[in-house]
Design a protein around this motif. Structure first.
Motif, PDB file in Angstrom:
ATOM      1  N   PHE A 163       0.903  -1.170   0.055  1.00 46.21           N
ATOM      2  CA  PHE A 163      -0.047  -0.086  -0.064  1.00 46.21           C
ATOM      3  C   PHE A 163       0.845   1.155   0.019  1.00 46.21           C
ATOM      4  O   PHE A 163       1.773   1.404   0.681  1.00 46.21           O
ATOM      5  CB  PHE A 163      -0.936  -0.078   1.326  1.00 46.21           C
ATOM      6  N   HIS A 164       0.447   2.351  -0.576  1.00 46.53           N
ATOM      7  CA  HIS A 164       1.006   3.747  -0.481  1.00 46.53           C
ATOM      8  C   HIS A 164      -0.125   4.569  -0.604  1.00 46.53           C
ATOM      9  O   HIS A 164      -1.225   4.810  -1.237  1.00 46.53           O
ATOM     10  CB  HIS A 164       1.944   3.913  -1.990  1.00 46.53           C
ATOM     11  N   GLN A 165      -0.028   5.478   0.328  1.00 45.08           N
ATOM     12  CA  GLN A 165      -1.268   6.544   0.557  1.00 45.08           C
ATOM     13  C   GLN A 165      -2.513   5.881   0.603  1.00 45.08           C
ATOM     14  O   GLN A 165      -3.462   6.433  -0.007  1.00 45.08           O
ATOM     15  CB  GLN A 165      -1.082   7.712  -0.457  1.00 45.08           C
ATOM     16  N   ASP A 166      -2.656   4.705   1.313  1.00 44.98           N
ATOM     17  CA  ASP A 166      -4.077   4.078   1.398  1.00 44.98           C
ATOM     18  C   ASP A 166      -4.758   3.402   0.126  1.00 44.98           C
ATOM     19  O   ASP A 166      -5.716   2.991   0.268  1.00 44.98           O
ATOM     20  CB  ASP A 166      -4.931   5.265   1.951  1.00 44.98           C
ATOM     21  N   LYS A 167      -3.600   3.296  -0.775  1.00 42.99           N
ATOM     22  CA  LYS A 167      -4.346   2.501  -1.801  1.00 42.99           C
ATOM     23  C   LYS A 167      -3.137   1.399  -2.183  1.00 42.99           C
ATOM     24  O   LYS A 167      -2.141   1.506  -1.830  1.00 42.99           O
ATOM     25  CB  LYS A 167      -4.376   3.420  -3.200  1.00 42.99           C
ATOM     26  N   ARG A 168      -3.847   0.216  -2.974  1.00 39.47           N
ATOM     27  CA  ARG A 168      -2.925  -0.802  -3.379  1.00 39.47           C
ATOM     28  C   ARG A 168      -2.000  -0.421  -4.268  1.00 39.47           C
ATOM     29  O   ARG A 168      -2.356   0.543  -5.230  1.00 39.47           O
ATOM     30  CB  ARG A 168      -3.782  -1.851  -3.793  1.00 39.47           C
ATOM     31  N   ASN A 169      -0.576  -0.503  -4.086  1.00 42.17           N
ATOM     32  CA  ASN A 169       0.440   0.099  -4.999  1.00 42.17           C
ATOM     33  C   ASN A 169       1.572  -0.912  -5.060  1.00 42.17           C
ATOM     34  O   ASN A 169       2.004  -1.649  -4.034  1.00 42.17           O
ATOM     35  CB  ASN A 169       0.831   1.376  -4.566  1.00 42.17           C
ATOM     36  N   GLY A 170       1.642  -1.483  -6.385  1.00 46.48           N
ATOM     37  CA  GLY A 170       2.871  -2.435  -6.309  1.00 46.48           C
ATOM     38  C   GLY A 170       2.287  -4.032  -6.265  1.00 46.48           C
ATOM     39  O   GLY A 170       1.310  -4.246  -6.940  1.00 46.48           O
ATOM     40  N   ASN A 230      -1.207  -9.780  -8.431  1.00 46.92           N
ATOM     41  CA  ASN A 230      -1.542  -8.193  -9.093  1.00 46.92           C
ATOM     42  C   ASN A 230      -0.161  -7.689  -8.890  1.00 46.92           C
ATOM     43  O   ASN A 230       0.451  -7.522  -7.903  1.00 46.92           O
ATOM     44  CB  ASN A 230      -2.354  -8.012  -8.170  1.00 46.92           C
ATOM     45  N   THR A 231       0.186  -6.833 -10.241  1.00 51.18           N
ATOM     46  CA  THR A 231       1.263  -5.979 -10.284  1.00 51.18           C
ATOM     47  C   THR A 231       0.594  -4.848 -10.909  1.00 51.18           C
ATOM     48  O   THR A 231      -0.301  -4.758 -11.559  1.00 51.18           O
ATOM     49  CB  THR A 231       2.339  -6.369 -11.135  1.00 51.18           C
ATOM     50  N   GLN A 232       0.946  -3.615 -10.246  1.00 51.56           N
ATOM     51  CA  GLN A 232       0.539  -2.363 -10.958  1.00 51.56           C
ATOM     52  C   GLN A 232       1.542  -2.094 -11.950  1.00 51.56           C
ATOM     53  O   GLN A 232       2.496  -2.267 -12.068  1.00 51.56           O
ATOM     54  CB  GLN A 232       0.815  -1.223  -9.917  1.00 51.56           C
TER      55      GLN A 232
END
Length: 85
Positions: A56-63, A77-79
């Motif tokens: 997570f980054h800034q409350d959102k799934r990231n990475g 999952n990959t962004q």
């Protein structure tokens, strides 16, 4: 979730939140910074092993989100990334 343990600073979640099931066994951890999910959240089997990790980054799934299986690891999952030139 039977219980959730988390510290608050100025009414915002701060640090590692820990979730427990009805038997009191840790089933998840989520890092918070100023009330937002930040870092790698982890979901555990009631028997203990890690089942999933989610960035997570800034409350959102990231990475990358990973789900773990005995003797195997799969990327769920990959962004998408934008190439830099």
């Amino acid at each position: 979730v039977k219980a959730l343990e988390v510290n608050f600073v100025n009414d915002l979640a701060e640090g590692e939140a820990i979730e427990y099931n009805d038997a009191g066994i840790k089933i998840a951890t989520t890092p918070y910074v100023h009330g937002a999910k930040e870092g790698v959240a982890k979901i555990f089997s009631p028997k203990g092993p890690l089942l999933m990790s989610i960035e997570f980054h800034q409350d959102k799934r990231n990475g990358v989100s990973l789900q773990y299986f005995p003797n195997l690891t799969f990327i769920l999952n990959t962004q998408p990334t934008t190439p830099t030139m």
